[in-house]
Design an enzyme around this catalytic site. Structure first.
Site, PDB file in Angstrom:
ATOM      1  N   SER A 275       3.245  -3.834   2.810  1.00  0.00           N
ATOM      2  CA  SER A 275       2.955  -4.869   1.812  1.00  0.00           C
ATOM      3  C   SER A 275       4.196  -5.717   1.554  1.00  0.00           C
ATOM      4  CB  SER A 275       2.463  -4.233   0.516  1.00  0.00           C
ATOM      5  OG  SER A 275       3.481  -3.443  -0.085  1.00  0.00           O
TER       6      SER A 275
ATOM      7  N   ARG B  28       3.863  -9.629   2.846  1.00  0.00           N
ATOM      8  CA  ARG B  28       3.857 -10.631   1.770  1.00  0.00           C
ATOM      9  C   ARG B  28       4.912 -11.697   2.032  1.00  0.00           C
ATOM     10  NH1 ARG B  28       4.482  -7.424  -1.826  1.00  0.00           N
ATOM     11  NH2 ARG B  28       2.402  -7.218  -2.724  1.00  0.00           N
TER      12      ARG B  28
ATOM     13  N   ASN C  57       3.823 -15.625   3.501  1.00  0.00           N
ATOM     14  CA  ASN C  57       4.130 -16.835   2.733  1.00  0.00           C
ATOM     15  C   ASN C  57       5.078 -17.762   3.486  1.00  0.00           C
ATOM     16  OD1 ASN C  57       3.061 -16.850  -0.276  1.00  0.00           O
ATOM     17  ND2 ASN C  57       3.508 -14.725   0.258  1.00  0.00           N
TER      18      ASN C  57
END
Length: 275
Positions: A211, A215, A219
């Protein structure tokens, strides 16, 4: 003509998203990859030279800036660099105090390193997407991605480093037995539910590095793709869209560095807590 434009557009996007890869090719031996296909054929042990080079460069820049600020520090009127460094240090210190509930003098320096290093790497995205690829192509280098955090290998490498620290401090603070009991008896403190607890806790533990990595990567990679798409527009449209997106992305690059740092501190705080 339309088909030619489509091919040109596809090549442009693929070229700007391809890393400078070095590895052992089944035919060419140890060499640089001259296409995405060659990079894939080099396999798992191939290395992205641009990711490694720019991430190390940003790490050295971080050390140089903070060392320079430290050597020039004064009790009088501080300069701009000293002000900036003191603001960042104070920000991370307050963040660590409010988020980390254990006793470990290494957590704040780790948080400071992660935040500034990731912020510097992310900030490279503000440089126009064509600048370095064109510059390096004139020097005979086929590919050059300058934002390390748009490479999942970099973000996953950092996340696995954090994961290693999570395991280390869990074993150090709680012991093997204490850590095993935590995994077995959380969230339901009953022996009959140990298998269920283990599934929940082990999955939750293993998800943490992925995660963290995905993440940050997701992005930054999405932002990179948008910059590339904007760069393919007519000249007048580039300035209309690129400048507002770049300004907005300053918030994104800072926020992503902050999120990665906060989650790292939260995970390490949990590793220091006894249940």
């Amino acid at each position: 003509m339309a088909a030619g434009n489509e091919v040109s557009t596809t090549y442009y996007i693929q070229h700007h998203l391809q890393n400078l890869t070095f590895g052992h090719h089944p035919v060419n031996g140890w060499s640089l990859a001259h296409s995405a296909e060659e990079a894939v054929e080099m396999g798992f042990w191939a290395i992205h030279l641009d990711t490694m080079g720019w991430s190390i460069a940003m790490g050295l820049l971080f050390i140089w800036l903070f060392r320079k600020a430290g050597k020039a520090a004064t009790t009088g009127v501080p300069g701009g660099l000293q002000n900036a460094v003191e603001m960042v240090v104070e920000f991370i210190e307050n963040l660590t105090r409010s988020t980390f509930h254990g006793r470990n003098p290494n957590i704040a320096p780790l948080a400071l390193t992660l935040f500034v290093w990731i912020l510097l790497m992310n900030t490279l995205k503000i440089i126009p997407v064509d600048y370095f690829p064109v510059l390096f192509s004139k020097l005979g280098v086929d590919y050059m991605k300058i934002v390390p955090t748009t490479d999942v290998n970099a973000t996953l490498g950092m996340a696995l480093g954090v994961f290693g620290l999570i395991l280390y401090y869990n074993f150090k603070v709680k012991g093997v037995g204490g850590f095993a009991r935590e995994l077995s008896l959380t969230p339901f403190n009953h022996w009959a539910l140990i298998p269920f607890n283990l599934v929940l806790e082990v999955v939750s533990l293993l998800v943490k590095p992925f995660s963290l990595a995905m993440r940050l990567f997701g992005n930054m990679f999405a932002g990179e793709v948008i910059f590339i798409l904007i760069a393919m527009l007519p000249f007048w449209a580039i300035w209309v869209l690129d400048v507002p997106w770049a300004i907005f992305h300053i918030l994104v690059v800072t926020l992503q560095a902050f999120i990665f740092t906060v989650l790292t501190v939260v995970y390490l705080s949990a590793a220091h807590e006894h249940h």
